[in-house]
Design a protein around this motif. Structure first.
Motif, PDB file in Angstrom:
ATOM      1  N   HIS A   8       0.860  -1.181   0.000  1.00  0.00           N
ATOM      2  CA  HIS A   8       0.000   0.000   0.000  1.00  0.00           C
ATOM      3  C   HIS A   8       0.885   1.214   0.000  1.00  0.00           C
ATOM      4  N   LEU A   9       0.998   1.849  -1.126  1.00  0.00           N
ATOM      5  CA  LEU A   9       1.822   3.033  -1.208  1.00  0.00           C
ATOM      6  C   LEU A   9       1.266   4.086  -0.282  1.00  0.00           C
ATOM      7  N   ALA A  10       2.119   4.623   0.562  1.00  0.00           N
ATOM      8  CA  ALA A  10       1.664   5.681   1.457  1.00  0.00           C
ATOM      9  C   ALA A  10       1.971   7.024   0.816  1.00  0.00           C
ATOM     10  N   ARG A  11       1.374   8.016   1.329  1.00  0.00           N
ATOM     11  CA  ARG A  11       1.597   9.380   0.884  1.00  0.00           C
ATOM     12  C   ARG A  11       1.368   9.552  -0.617  1.00  0.00           C
ATOM     13  N   VAL A  12       0.300   8.994  -1.104  1.00  0.00           N
ATOM     14  CA  VAL A  12      -0.169   9.257  -2.460  1.00  0.00           C
ATOM     15  C   VAL A  12      -1.679   9.400  -2.342  1.00  0.00           C
ATOM     16  N   GLU A  13      -2.283   9.970  -3.349  1.00  0.00           N
ATOM     17  CA  GLU A  13      -3.724  10.143  -3.281  1.00  0.00           C
ATOM     18  C   GLU A  13      -4.411   8.931  -3.871  1.00  0.00           C
ATOM     19  N   ALA A 122       5.291  14.072   7.220  1.00  0.00           N
ATOM     20  CA  ALA A 122       5.584  15.488   7.381  1.00  0.00           C
ATOM     21  C   ALA A 122       5.370  15.961   8.822  1.00  0.00           C
ATOM     22  N   ILE A 123       4.411  15.301   9.498  1.00  0.00           N
ATOM     23  CA  ILE A 123       4.135  15.724  10.866  1.00  0.00           C
ATOM     24  C   ILE A 123       5.358  15.435  11.740  1.00  0.00           C
ATOM     25  N   ALA A 124       6.020  14.278  11.501  1.00  0.00           N
ATOM     26  CA  ALA A 124       7.235  13.943  12.240  1.00  0.00           C
ATOM     27  C   ALA A 124       8.352  14.927  11.876  1.00  0.00           C
ATOM     28  N   MET A 125       8.324  15.371  10.606  1.00  0.00           N
ATOM     29  CA  MET A 125       9.340  16.296  10.113  1.00  0.00           C
ATOM     30  C   MET A 125       9.214  17.656  10.821  1.00  0.00           C
ATOM     31  N   ALA A 126       7.992  17.939  11.308  1.00  0.00           N
ATOM     32  CA  ALA A 126       7.700  19.243  11.895  1.00  0.00           C
ATOM     33  C   ALA A 126       8.575  19.556  13.100  1.00  0.00           C
ATOM     34  N   SER A 127       9.041  18.485  13.807  1.00  0.00           N
ATOM     35  CA  SER A 127       9.866  18.733  14.985  1.00  0.00           C
ATOM     36  C   SER A 127      11.167  19.457  14.586  1.00  0.00           C
ATOM     37  N   LYS A 128      11.721  19.131  13.398  1.00  0.00           N
ATOM     38  CA  LYS A 128      12.999  19.711  12.983  1.00  0.00           C
ATOM     39  C   LYS A 128      12.811  20.849  11.975  1.00  0.00           C
ATOM     40  N   TYR A 129      11.773  20.751  11.194  1.00  0.00           N
ATOM     41  CA  TYR A 129      11.561  21.749  10.140  1.00  0.00           C
ATOM     42  C   TYR A 129      10.237  22.455  10.369  1.00  0.00           C
ATOM     43  N   GLU A 130      10.054  22.958  11.560  1.00  0.00           N
ATOM     44  CA  GLU A 130       8.770  23.517  11.942  1.00  0.00           C
ATOM     45  C   GLU A 130       8.357  24.654  11.005  1.00  0.00           C
TER      46      GLU A 130
ATOM     47  N   ASN B  35      -1.886  16.049  17.172  1.00  0.00           N
ATOM     48  CA  ASN B  35      -1.467  16.076  18.571  1.00  0.00           C
ATOM     49  C   ASN B  35      -2.585  15.678  19.522  1.00  0.00           C
ATOM     50  N   ALA B  36      -3.838  16.006  19.126  1.00  0.00           N
ATOM     51  CA  ALA B  36      -4.962  15.754  20.029  1.00  0.00           C
ATOM     52  C   ALA B  36      -5.369  14.291  20.037  1.00  0.00           C
ATOM     53  N   ALA B  37      -5.186  13.604  18.903  1.00  0.00           N
ATOM     54  CA  ALA B  37      -5.577  12.201  18.837  1.00  0.00           C
ATOM     55  C   ALA B  37      -4.364  11.380  18.413  1.00  0.00           C
ATOM     56  N   ASP B  38      -4.456  10.062  18.623  1.00  0.00           N
ATOM     57  CA  ASP B  38      -3.389   9.174  18.193  1.00  0.00           C
ATOM     58  C   ASP B  38      -3.813   8.616  16.830  1.00  0.00           C
ATOM     59  N   ILE B  39      -3.359   9.264  15.748  1.00  0.00           N
ATOM     60  CA  ILE B  39      -3.742   8.819  14.407  1.00  0.00           C
ATOM     61  C   ILE B  39      -2.892   7.600  14.048  1.00  0.00           C
ATOM     62  N   GLN B  40      -3.490   6.425  14.224  1.00  0.00           N
ATOM     63  CA  GLN B  40      -2.739   5.180  14.030  1.00  0.00           C
ATOM     64  C   GLN B  40      -2.503   4.875  12.559  1.00  0.00           C
ATOM     65  N   SER B  41      -3.495   5.170  11.748  1.00  0.00           N
ATOM     66  CA  SER B  41      -3.355   4.818  10.341  1.00  0.00           C
ATOM     67  C   SER B  41      -4.019   5.870   9.469  1.00  0.00           C
ATOM     68  N   PHE B  42      -3.252   6.393   8.505  1.00  0.00           N
ATOM     69  CA  PHE B  42      -3.792   7.373   7.567  1.00  0.00           C
ATOM     70  C   PHE B  42      -2.856   7.336   6.351  1.00  0.00           C
ATOM     71  N   LEU B  43      -3.156   6.420   5.470  1.00  0.00           N
ATOM     72  CA  LEU B  43      -2.253   6.102   4.359  1.00  0.00           C
ATOM     73  C   LEU B  43      -1.913   7.282   3.464  1.00  0.00           C
ATOM     74  N   MET B  44      -2.835   8.204   3.337  1.00  0.00           N
ATOM     75  CA  MET B  44      -2.565   9.319   2.434  1.00  0.00           C
ATOM     76  C   MET B  44      -1.462  10.219   2.976  1.00  0.00           C
ATOM     77  N   SER B  47       3.570   6.989   6.317  1.00  0.00           N
ATOM     78  CA  SER B  47       3.977   5.632   5.941  1.00  0.00           C
ATOM     79  C   SER B  47       4.081   4.698   7.145  1.00  0.00           C
ATOM     80  N   ASP B  48       4.233   5.245   8.375  1.00  0.00           N
ATOM     81  CA  ASP B  48       4.404   4.380   9.550  1.00  0.00           C
ATOM     82  C   ASP B  48       3.053   4.055  10.182  1.00  0.00           C
ATOM     83  N   ASN B  49       2.234   3.307   9.453  1.00  0.00           N
ATOM     84  CA  ASN B  49       0.888   3.025   9.939  1.00  0.00           C
ATOM     85  C   ASN B  49       0.827   1.747  10.759  1.00  0.00           C
ATOM     86  N   ILE B  50      -0.005   1.784  11.821  1.00  0.00           N
ATOM     87  CA  ILE B  50      -0.168   0.616  12.694  1.00  0.00           C
ATOM     88  C   ILE B  50      -1.606   0.142  12.559  1.00  0.00           C
ATOM     89  N   GLU B  51      -1.795  -1.141  12.257  1.00  0.00           N
ATOM     90  CA  GLU B  51      -3.167  -1.657  12.109  1.00  0.00           C
ATOM     91  C   GLU B  51      -3.529  -2.493  13.328  1.00  0.00           C
TER      92      GLU B  51
END
Lengths: 584, 259
Positions: A8-13, A122-130, B35-44, B47-51
């Motif tokens: 499952h490709l992530a980060r694509v629409e 990108a959310i993880a990236m936010a810690s360094k590249y806010e 930050n408010a919720a623990d988004i476990q999976s959101f493929l769009m 990439s580090d999704n937990i099912e």
């Protein structure tokens, strides 16, 4: 056989995957699959009114909804002979800029940048590249804001209709858009320097053909009435089928496209390669500063191209607003009365050339044909992934294949909802060729051509095998020397598989047998054969995809007419397998 | 991740991905949402999704392949609450308009006889055709405000707001001139609210893209539209564009009246 896959490709629409199958030292198969199910969009609006069609068909895709809207409107207005007011025309261009800013900033900063900076998202990236993450979000928000102001909503706005707009945006709203665009400029320059300056991974040389809209007047732009190829050739919009040649593949609900039987690419890189010279102002300066010939053969530069387009859009917005505000108030919707007609609309969606063709009979839609960018890129995505996977395998970096394919697919910013999600690496089981051979023979009775030089010991394996097959009574087996006599058999009959029998050096254990499609070998840096270039020049791509090489790893290529023991053993196995299949 | 945070998964089946995209369109709120919720999976988005086990699953898109049926059942098993997120998940989307026979014919016209090797296609259906659904949030796509209201309420443990009324209610608040009075066939009275009456705000008739309104009064609508001289059949046809498989039940009342 080993299979490397990103299921499952992530980060694509959308929802898709890509897989590569590894048979020893060879990448024997690459498939870009779309799991997104069939929606039959082109049939949904048949029998509906043109207005309903304009509302429904952009629902193909959310991220390109404005591109689809502009494409269907251009097609409908061509069909119904409607000429919109200059104000409507410019407002539509402005909302198109909104989509480019929204889509490109989402893709470059959120979907692609984590790959090059080594973060999972990108959310993880936010810690360094806010700063970057926050301002990019604002930039994306600004793109959305433009679309909402003009089309009524972020996604699937309904304000743009046949003949113009339900309601024009207010003067103050447009002025605010202009001011905000100017305020963004320092960050836009930063964006271009960031994405044009990334040290993108090398991609093995795999040049392709690029196609995009010809905006006309020697201008850069996102729509036109002609298609322009990187060869300089152009097609009128009504002749779009000369470029796209859609066909169905069994591993995807998205159709694939080929031009003259060859894969081609569309998208930001296609536009910059074909039209970059025409960029003016700051975008023109940045193009001259960063563009080089290496962009052409490396899909990672799609990201650099996108950043140039973000700059182009930000420069274009104040101009557009000024032009719009100079125009006098007019009726926002032009009347139209035609009840029949057919028309094609061409636009550039952020991910490439988008074609809509709609026909109206007695006030109702009677025919729809929509060709999306991702469908056109699918073949090239598979080809680039194969080339890159094979190179990594040659370098002994098999563990990197999965991630590399994932990044390549993402570089094309595939919009899978459009095309109908993405990477997998598989190891071939032992004796995989036997299974593959059965699959191939299920498609049709194959013809065989034996190739090689019998005076160079194991290089004669193909010829010897062909002779033995003939003796065993198998039909349609030719020797290299006989192919000119029976061209019909191997050039014209594309339904029937064609298998070359040959000694091929895969750096494997002697006698190992590998079966792989010819179009993959042609891209393969470690394989080459005197006959293959000739053959590939004579047969078309669909035939090539139905042509295979059954390769046997030679032990010795010294002068002599004896085959080595492992190769002899392999020949026996192949002969047995083929006779078994024939008997079944 | 904080144990007290709600575990949320966002899943996409077949559709335009617009409802998932809508979440990324909450640009100013996006980092707060994560930050408010623990988004476990959101493929769009990641990439580090937990099912694993989930408190809430938001499912967008309709079911169109056998693999999606399996995926959906797996989500249901893992999630305490399943939300049909958007029009496709709620009613099947525009792609659920065809009847069984019509679907087969049209499928054949597009894909021919080729057998798909990756999955088997099925006719498009909303997710409640296969699993129990706890909440519906319709819209094509779901409205941003609608989603943010839902999300904040759920985070605070409050029940989400429902939108049972038709578009007309908001349209009146927005002080628009009624298009029906002008003879324009607007679908506002029959369509679920949540969009903010966006089309009538632009002088355009409602296209029906939120699907049928739960709290609409079809009997009274039938007489009203008839009295005003509208072509009921044309309205039904237009209404069917965005009502998917839920159109039949909605128009049962309509049918009774027309007899």
């Amino acid at each position: 056989m080993k299979k490397i896959s990103v299921d499952h490709l992530a980060r694509v629409e959308g929802n898709g995957g890509i897989s590569a199958t590894i048979d020893g030292k060879i990448v024997s198969d690459v498939k870009f699959s779309i799991y997104e199910g069939p929606r039959l969009i082109e049939k949904l609006t048949i029998g509906r009114t043109p207005e309903e069609d304009v509302s429904m068909s952009p629902r193909i895709c959310a991220i390109c909804s404005v591109s689809h809207k502009n494409a269907v409107l251009r097609a409908m207005e061509n069909a119904l002979d409607v000429k919109v007011s200059p104000k409507s025309y410019l407002l539509r261009e402005l909302m198109h800029m909104g989509e480019f800013i929204e889509s490109h900033s989402l893709h470059t900063f959120y979907l692609a940048l984590p790959d090059f900076l080594g973060f999972p998202n990108a959310i993880a990236m936010a810690s360094k590249y806010e700063f970057e993450v926050k301002i990019a979000l604002e930039m994306k928000h600004f793109g959305n804001h433009i679309m909402k102001t003009i089309n009524g909503r972020y996604i699937h706005g309904e304000n743009a209709v046949i003949g113009g707009f339900g309601k024009y945006p207010a003067r103050e709203e447009l002025l605010q858009i202009k001011t905000r665009a100017i305020h963004f400029m320092p960050f836009v320059f930063k964006t271009v320097n960031l994405f044009c300056g990334i040290d993108y991974p090398d991609c093995p040389d795999a040049p392709t053909l690029y196609a995009c809209c010809e905006p006309g007047d020697n201008k850069f732009g996102f729509w036109g009435d002609e298609i322009l190829l990187s060869t300089g050739k152009t097609f009128h919009r009504d002749d779009y089928k000369k470029l796209t040649n859609e066909f169905v593949v069994s591993h995807s609900f998205a159709k694939h496209s080929l031009y003259q039987d060859k894969p081609y690419s569309v998208g930001a890189l296609a536009r910059i390669v074909n039209l970059g010279e025409r960029l003016e102002g700051e975008a023109g300066k940045m193009y001259k500063k960063y563009y080089s010939s290496k962009w052409k053969s490396n899909p990672f530069f799609h990201n650099a191209a996108r950043s140039l387009e973000i700059l182009y859009s930000f420069e274009r917005i104040p101009e557009l607003v000024d032009e719009i505000l100079k125009l006098k108030e007019d009726k926002s919707i032009v009347d139209y009365s035609a009840e029949n007609g057919k028309g094609t609309g061409l636009v550039e969606a952020p991910r490439g050339l988008l074609i809509h063709h709609h026909e109206i009979t007695d006030k109702l839609v009677s025919q729809v044909d929509i060709i999306t960018p991702t469908a056109q890129n699918a073949e090239d995505i598979e080809r680039y992934c194969h080339v890159a996977a094979q190179k990594l395998l040659d370098e002994g970096k098999e563990d990197q294949i999965r991630d590399r394919m994932d990044i390549i697919v993402r570089a094309f910013d595939p919009c899978i909802s459009c095309s109908a999600h993405m990477a997998e690496v598989r190891n071939a089981p032992k004796n995989n060729w036997k299974m593959q051979l059965e699959e191939v023979t299920q498609k049709g009775d194959p013809a065989f051509i034996g190739v090689g030089n019998p005076t160079l010991s194991d290089d004669g394996a193909g010829i010897k095998l062909a002779r033995e097959l003939k003796n065993a009574g198998i039909q349609d087996v030719l020797l290299e020397s006989e192919i000119e006599q029976d061209e019909d058999l191997w050039i014209n009959d594309s339904d029937r598989p064609l298998i070359f029998l040959d000694a091929v050096d895969f750096n494997e254990d002697p006698g190992k047998v590998t079966l792989l499609p010819l179009h993959l070998i042609l891209n393969n840096t470690s394989l080459s054969h005197r006959l293959l270039p000739t053959v590939s020049g004579l047969i078309n791509y669909s035939k090539m995809k139905n042509t295979y090489v059954l390769g046997i790893q030679p032990d010795s290529l010294q002068k002599g007419n004896q085959l080595s023991a492992p190769v002899e053993k392999a020949l026996n196995e192949i002969r047995e397998q083929l006779t078994n299949i024939r008997e079944q | 991740m904080n144990k007290d945070k709600l575990k949320i998964g966002i899943y996409e089946l077949t559709g335009c991905a617009g409802c998932a995209l809508l979440i990324t369109d909450c640009e100013m709120e996006l980092i707060d949402i994560f930050n408010a919720a623990d988004i476990q999976s959101f493929l769009m988005v990641k990439s580090d999704n937990i099912e694993g086990e989930l408190d809430i699953a938001l499912v967008e898109g309709s079911v169109t392949t056998e693999n999606e049926i399996e995926e959906l059942k797996d989500i249901r098993e893992r999630a305490k609450v399943v939300v049909a997120f958007g029009l496709c998940a709620s009613v099947g989307g525009i792609q659920a308009r065809f009847g069984n026979k019509e679907w087969k014919e049209n499928y054949q016209k597009i894909y021919g006889d080729m057998e798909m090797t990756h999955t088997k296609p099925v006719q498009s259906k909303p997710i409640d055709a296969y699993i129990d659904v706890d909440l519906y949030l319709p819209g094509c796509p779901v409205g941003k405000e609608q989603f943010l209201h839902f999300f904040t309420r759920v985070l605070k443990g409050a029940p989400p707001e429902k939108y049972p009324r038709p578009v007309c209610v908001t349209c009146k608040y927005n002080e628009n001139d009624c298009l029906l009075n002008k003879g324009i066939p607007c679908l506002g009275p029959l369509t679920a609210d949540g969009c903010g009456s966006i089309c009538p705000n632009h002088n355009l008739p409602c296209t029906g893209c939120w699907g049928p309104a739960e709290g609409a009064n079809p009997t009274s609508e039938y007489f009203l539209l008839k009295e005003k001289g509208f072509d009921i059949e044309a309205i039904k046809k237009r209404m069917s564009n965005y009502s998917g498989t839920k159109l039949a039940e909605f128009f049962e009342q309509f049918k009774k009246e027309s007899k």
